[in-house]
Design a protein around this motif. Structure first.
Motif, PDB file in Angstrom:
ATOM      1  N   GLU A 303      43.116  59.211   4.137  1.00  8.23           N
ATOM      2  CA  GLU A 303      43.712  60.522   4.404  1.00  8.23           C
ATOM      3  C   GLU A 303      43.991  60.716   5.893  1.00  8.23           C
ATOM      4  N   ILE A 304      43.029  60.343   6.744  1.00  8.68           N
ATOM      5  CA  ILE A 304      43.255  60.528   8.181  1.00  8.68           C
ATOM      6  C   ILE A 304      44.347  59.587   8.676  1.00  8.68           C
ATOM      7  N   GLY A 305      44.453  58.377   8.060  1.00 10.42           N
ATOM      8  CA  GLY A 305      45.548  57.482   8.406  1.00 10.42           C
ATOM      9  C   GLY A 305      46.897  58.052   8.001  1.00 10.42           C
ATOM     10  N   ALA A 306      46.938  58.675   6.821  1.00 11.98           N
ATOM     11  CA  ALA A 306      48.193  59.284   6.363  1.00 11.98           C
ATOM     12  C   ALA A 306      48.589  60.462   7.252  1.00 11.98           C
ATOM     13  N   LEU A 307      47.617  61.264   7.673  1.00 14.92           N
ATOM     14  CA  LEU A 307      47.909  62.378   8.573  1.00 14.92           C
ATOM     15  C   LEU A 307      48.449  61.872   9.908  1.00 14.92           C
ATOM     16  N   TYR A 308      47.867  60.795  10.397  1.00 11.98           N
ATOM     17  CA  TYR A 308      48.329  60.219  11.670  1.00 11.98           C
ATOM     18  C   TYR A 308      49.756  59.680  11.527  1.00 11.98           C
ATOM     19  N   ASP A 309      50.034  58.999  10.418  1.00 11.51           N
ATOM     20  CA  ASP A 309      51.372  58.456  10.195  1.00 11.51           C
ATOM     21  C   ASP A 309      52.411  59.569  10.073  1.00 11.51           C
ATOM     22  N   ALA A 310      51.962  60.740   9.577  1.00 12.20           N
ATOM     23  CA  ALA A 310      52.879  61.873   9.422  1.00 12.20           C
ATOM     24  C   ALA A 310      53.101  62.627  10.727  1.00 12.20           C
ATOM     25  N   GLY A 311      52.484  62.157  11.817  1.00  5.29           N
ATOM     26  CA  GLY A 311      52.691  62.792  13.117  1.00  5.29           C
ATOM     27  C   GLY A 311      51.525  63.626  13.596  1.00  5.29           C
ATOM     28  N   GLY A 312      50.412  63.639  12.860  1.00  5.72           N
ATOM     29  CA  GLY A 312      49.263  64.422  13.271  1.00  5.72           C
ATOM     30  C   GLY A 312      48.564  63.814  14.476  1.00  5.72           C
ATOM     31  N   ASP A 313      48.192  64.655  15.412  1.00  4.14           N
ATOM     32  CA  ASP A 313      47.459  64.220  16.605  1.00  4.14           C
ATOM     33  C   ASP A 313      45.976  64.132  16.249  1.00  4.14           C
ATOM     34  N   PRO A 314      45.298  62.993  16.532  1.00  2.00           N
ATOM     35  CA  PRO A 314      43.865  62.894  16.219  1.00  2.00           C
ATOM     36  C   PRO A 314      43.033  64.001  16.833  1.00  2.00           C
ATOM     37  N   VAL A 315      43.409  64.468  18.035  1.00  2.00           N
ATOM     38  CA  VAL A 315      42.669  65.574  18.660  1.00  2.00           C
ATOM     39  C   VAL A 315      42.828  66.847  17.841  1.00  2.00           C
ATOM     40  N   VAL A 316      44.060  67.117  17.394  1.00  2.94           N
ATOM     41  CA  VAL A 316      44.316  68.323  16.602  1.00  2.94           C
ATOM     42  C   VAL A 316      43.604  68.229  15.254  1.00  2.94           C
ATOM     43  N   ILE A 317      43.599  67.050  14.650  1.00  2.00           N
ATOM     44  CA  ILE A 317      42.907  66.875  13.367  1.00  2.00           C
ATOM     45  C   ILE A 317      41.422  67.157  13.526  1.00  2.00           C
ATOM     46  N   THR A 318      40.825  66.632  14.587  1.00  3.21           N
ATOM     47  CA  THR A 318      39.390  66.861  14.830  1.00  3.21           C
ATOM     48  C   THR A 318      39.120  68.334  15.095  1.00  3.21           C
ATOM     49  N   ARG A 319      40.000  68.993  15.826  1.00  2.00           N
ATOM     50  CA  ARG A 319      39.825  70.431  16.082  1.00  2.00           C
ATOM     51  C   ARG A 319      39.952  71.238  14.795  1.00  2.00           C
ATOM     52  N   ASP A 320      40.871  70.817  13.914  1.00  4.51           N
ATOM     53  CA  ASP A 320      40.990  71.499  12.626  1.00  4.51           C
ATOM     54  C   ASP A 320      39.714  71.333  11.800  1.00  4.51           C
ATOM     55  N   LEU A 321      39.128  70.135  11.836  1.00  9.74           N
ATOM     56  CA  LEU A 321      37.853  69.923  11.144  1.00  9.74           C
ATOM     57  C   LEU A 321      36.775  70.843  11.713  1.00  9.74           C
ATOM     58  N   LEU A 322      36.769  70.992  13.032  1.00 14.52           N
ATOM     59  CA  LEU A 322      35.813  71.913  13.664  1.00 14.52           C
ATOM     60  C   LEU A 322      36.036  73.340  13.186  1.00 14.52           C
ATOM     61  N   ASP A 323      37.301  73.748  13.116  1.00 18.57           N
ATOM     62  CA  ASP A 323      37.615  75.105  12.650  1.00 18.57           C
ATOM     63  C   ASP A 323      37.107  75.328  11.225  1.00 18.57           C
ATOM     64  N   TYR A 324      37.285  74.327  10.370  1.00 15.79           N
ATOM     65  CA  TYR A 324      36.859  74.484   8.983  1.00 15.79           C
ATOM     66  C   TYR A 324      35.336  74.498   8.856  1.00 15.79           C
ATOM     67  N   VAL A 325      34.633  73.668   9.642  1.00 16.12           N
ATOM     68  CA  VAL A 325      33.171  73.715   9.604  1.00 16.12           C
ATOM     69  C   VAL A 325      32.673  75.060  10.114  1.00 16.12           C
ATOM     70  N   HIS A 326      33.360  75.603  11.116  1.00 13.58           N
ATOM     71  CA  HIS A 326      33.011  76.947  11.595  1.00 13.58           C
ATOM     72  C   HIS A 326      33.246  77.985  10.492  1.00 13.58           C
ATOM     73  N   ALA A 327      34.347  77.845   9.778  1.00 14.53           N
ATOM     74  CA  ALA A 327      34.629  78.772   8.676  1.00 14.53           C
ATOM     75  C   ALA A 327      33.566  78.639   7.579  1.00 14.53           C
ATOM     76  N   LEU A 328      33.163  77.413   7.257  1.00 11.53           N
ATOM     77  CA  LEU A 328      32.092  77.209   6.269  1.00 11.53           C
ATOM     78  C   LEU A 328      30.811  77.902   6.713  1.00 11.53           C
ATOM     79  N   SER A 329      30.494  77.790   7.997  1.00  5.83           N
ATOM     80  CA  SER A 329      29.269  78.407   8.518  1.00  5.83           C
ATOM     81  C   SER A 329      29.346  79.924   8.421  1.00  5.83           C
ATOM     82  N   ARG A 330      30.519  80.490   8.709  1.00  4.09           N
ATOM     83  CA  ARG A 330      30.670  81.950   8.622  1.00  4.09           C
ATOM     84  C   ARG A 330      30.510  82.429   7.188  1.00  4.09           C
ATOM     85  N   VAL A 331      31.097  81.674   6.256  1.00  2.93           N
ATOM     86  CA  VAL A 331      30.948  82.044   4.844  1.00  2.93           C
ATOM     87  C   VAL A 331      29.494  81.927   4.427  1.00  2.93           C
ATOM     88  N   LYS A 332      28.815  80.873   4.882  1.00  5.00           N
ATOM     89  CA  LYS A 332      27.407  80.685   4.518  1.00  5.00           C
ATOM     90  C   LYS A 332      26.542  81.796   5.085  1.00  5.00           C
TER      91      LYS A 332
END
Length: 606
Positions: A303-332
């Motif tokens: 999945e991360i390889g496909a995102l990179y091939d589609a033009g995704g920046d690894p830094v942006v992908i990692t930041r998005d993962l951080l945002d989602y973990v933060h969202a999970l924590s807020r919901v929890k």
């Protein structure tokens, strides 16, 4: 001398350019203006997200308590220079009906247009980034003592004031503390910590806030309406998110986004905006997080390889993962009703993921991603660093919660459990282990199964009875003997070299890893013990534990002690004296004879 009168137009131009007067009113058509300039606020009511500052200034002007110096700080593009010009207009506001400082600028004043265009003789703007020296400040100070030409106050706006040199700041201090009645100073900076405290203490400070994502999205939507442009709301939200609270950045991106569509192709869609920004599809990033937390490492890497091939920046992908973990924590922490600013289906998926993780686990995942973000930014291969971060995320997700690890560290084997529900133990905040193995990935233990020592004293299984039922070694020495018996040379070598033994109980073993210890040593050892004994072993590698000697250190120490005892033997000492330069190489234990003391055979080397 030519006495021919000047043409009317030239005379008007000459009068307009006289000191204290405005520039000519007629100017060539500037052509297209970028949105950031076209929609720059012209009055305080147009400022978005800065209600606290506007309220404070309004009350101060109404009460006549106008400061002589203001310090405006905030991120780039938040409106510091615009606010400075508005304050300069408010200080010099003058109309046919108003003759005094005022915050209501709905009706243009005599000086408003010139100040807004940075063309007023009494309002001086200076960029400290290009004029940093003390001589530049002295030019300003030399003119401070003179009264304004046409306006009420002389206003000095210094942008990026933190760039001034130390000597320039020192030259400014005295005038800043006791300026003339007709002089006002307005400073703007993005680096408030670089401004000397002596300057800050002489100014009234305003911290301009980042604009909330929803507020900024609404602002972009209004501007699209004024420009007769059509951009999907989701696309505008992506722009607001990428701008990180900066209005100027958001308008610059909107300028670029508007031209992505046309009358033939229709409105600008969110995928078009995402492609323009180089962002990864956030829905796919959530898929990536789901796969990592479920232990599906192969799918996650694909999945991360496909995102990179589609033009995704690894830094942006990692930041998005951080945002989602933060969202999970807020919901929890706050429940499913937490305001996440996401679509309804995304919120539902986030809530489902949050149910499977404890708050302590989410905190651990956040820390891993935060460290991983630095790795991705600094690594020579950003994609490889992002993949390693995802793998660490998957490995951490398969570990038990820190509270369970703390229970094991306390010496309670995982087999001793009580079926009586109980609250999490108070020691949940204890030092979390660096590695735990033997747990099947993607199968967290039910929250209802509380540790035995934390449950009510109903009838938990006694730890001693539970330990006696578990097969396998019961001491670290027995573990070493088992490794030798099974002839797993690689594992035996790693355990002897890198393991400082801590608490050892049947079913669980805690050790302090030596530097350069293989990161998977705990997993390998747990897997082998489970194969050999048929029982699940919890092996913890914890850097906070103070373990004993490694087996290699122990053997070396014992060998040195044997050598020292041999040196103390009178016969050996005499031999060493008779043969200068001789050296004891090794000491071997001789077979013990019945009734006799052990004899030692000493090798000597001349």
């Amino acid at each position: 001398m030519d006495d021919t009168p000047l043409p009317a137009d030239d005379t008007a131009a000459g009068e307009a350019l006289m000191p204290g007067l405005d520039l000519p009113q007629t100017a060539p058509d500037p052509g297209y203006q970028v949105l950031a300039r076209k929609y720059r606020p012209s009055k305080f009511e147009d400022l978005i997200g800065q209600d606290a500052m506007v309220r404070t200034l309004t009350n101060a002007f109404a009460a006549g308590r106008i400061a002589h110096a203001y310090m405006l700080t905030g991120v780039r593009g938040i409106g510091k220079t615009t606010t400075a010009r508005l304050i300069a207009r408010a200080l010099n506001y003058e109309t046919d009906t108003a003759d005094g400082p005022a915050m209501t600028l709905s009706e243009p004043g005599r000086h408003c247009e010139a100040i807004a265009r940075s063309a007023h003789v009494d309002v001086m703007e200076m960029d400290a980034a290009s004029r940093t020296g003390v001589n530049d400040i002295r030019e300003i100070l030399d003119g401070v003592r003179y009264a304004p030409v046409s306006a009420r106050y002389k206003v000095y706006i210094i942008d990026e004031v933190h760039m001034l040199s130390t000597s320039a700041f020192n030259a400014l201090l005295k005038t800043l503390e006791e300026p003339p009645e007709h002089a006002k100073f307005i400073f703007a900076t993005t680096e408030i910590r670089k401004v000397p405290v002596t300057v800050l203490s002489r100014c009234q400070r305003f911290d301009l806030k980042r604009i909330d994502r929803e507020v900024l999205t609404d602002h972009l939507e209004r501007i699209c309406g004024l420009e007769n442009a059509s951009v999907d709301r989701e696309g505008l939200s992506l722009i607001a998110r990428a701008a990180e609270g900066s209005v100027r950045d958001a308008l610059s991106l909107l300028d670029q986004a508007i031209v992505q569509g046309s009358e033939e192709t229709g409105p600008v869609t969110a995928p078009q905006v995402r492609d323009m920004l180089g962002l990864a599809d956030r829905a796919r990033v959530l898929d990536l997080l789901e796969q990592a937390l479920s232990g599906k490492t192969a799918d996650a890497l694909d999945e991360i390889g496909a995102l990179y091939d589609a033009g995704g920046d690894p830094v942006v992908i990692t930041r998005d993962l951080l945002d989602y973990v933060h969202a999970l924590s807020r919901v929890k922490a706050a429940g499913p009703g937490a305001d996440l600013g996401e679509a309804a289906d995304t919120v539902q998926r986030i809530a489902g993921l949050a149910e499977k993780q404890s708050l302590a686990q989410l905190t651990r995942l956040w820390k891993i991603l935060l460290t991983g973000l630095d790795d991705v930014r600094n690594a020579p291969d950003a994609l490889a660093a992002a993949e390693m971060t995802v793998l660490r995320l998957a490995a951490a997700a398969s570990l038990p919660p820190p509270e369970e690890a703390a229970r094991i560290l306390a010496g309670h084997p995982p087999a001793a459990r009580s079926e009586t529900p109980a609250a999490p133990p108070a020691s949940a905040s204890a030092s979390s282990p660096a590695s735990l193995a033997g747990e099947a990935p993607g199968k967290p233990e039910p929250a209802s199964q509380a540790p035995a020592h934390a449950a009510r004293p109903a009838a938990p299984v006694a730890p001693a009875e539970a330990e006696s039922e578990l097969p396998g070694p019961r001491t670290f020495e027995a573990l070493i003997a088992l490794l030798r018996e099974k002839r797993d040379i690689a594992l035996q070598s790693d355990v002897e070299r890198y393991v400082r033994p801590g608490a050892f109980r049947p079913g669980s073993f805690t050790f302090q890893p030596v530097e350069d210890c293989p990161p998977d040593l705990a997993q390998r050892l747990a897997k082998r013990l489970q194969e050999w004994t048929g029982a699940r072993w919890a092996i913890l590698a914890d850097h906070e534990v103070r373990g004993g000697e490694t087996w290699s250190e122990r053997r070396q120490r014992e060998a040195e002690e044997k050598l020292e005892r041999a040196r103390q033997d009178p016969a050996v000492a005499e031999a060493l004296r008779l043969f200068p330069g001789a050296e004891i190489v090794a000491v071997r234990e001789a077979p013990a004879a019945d009734g006799d003391a052990d004899e030692k055979t000493t090798e000597r080397r001349a």
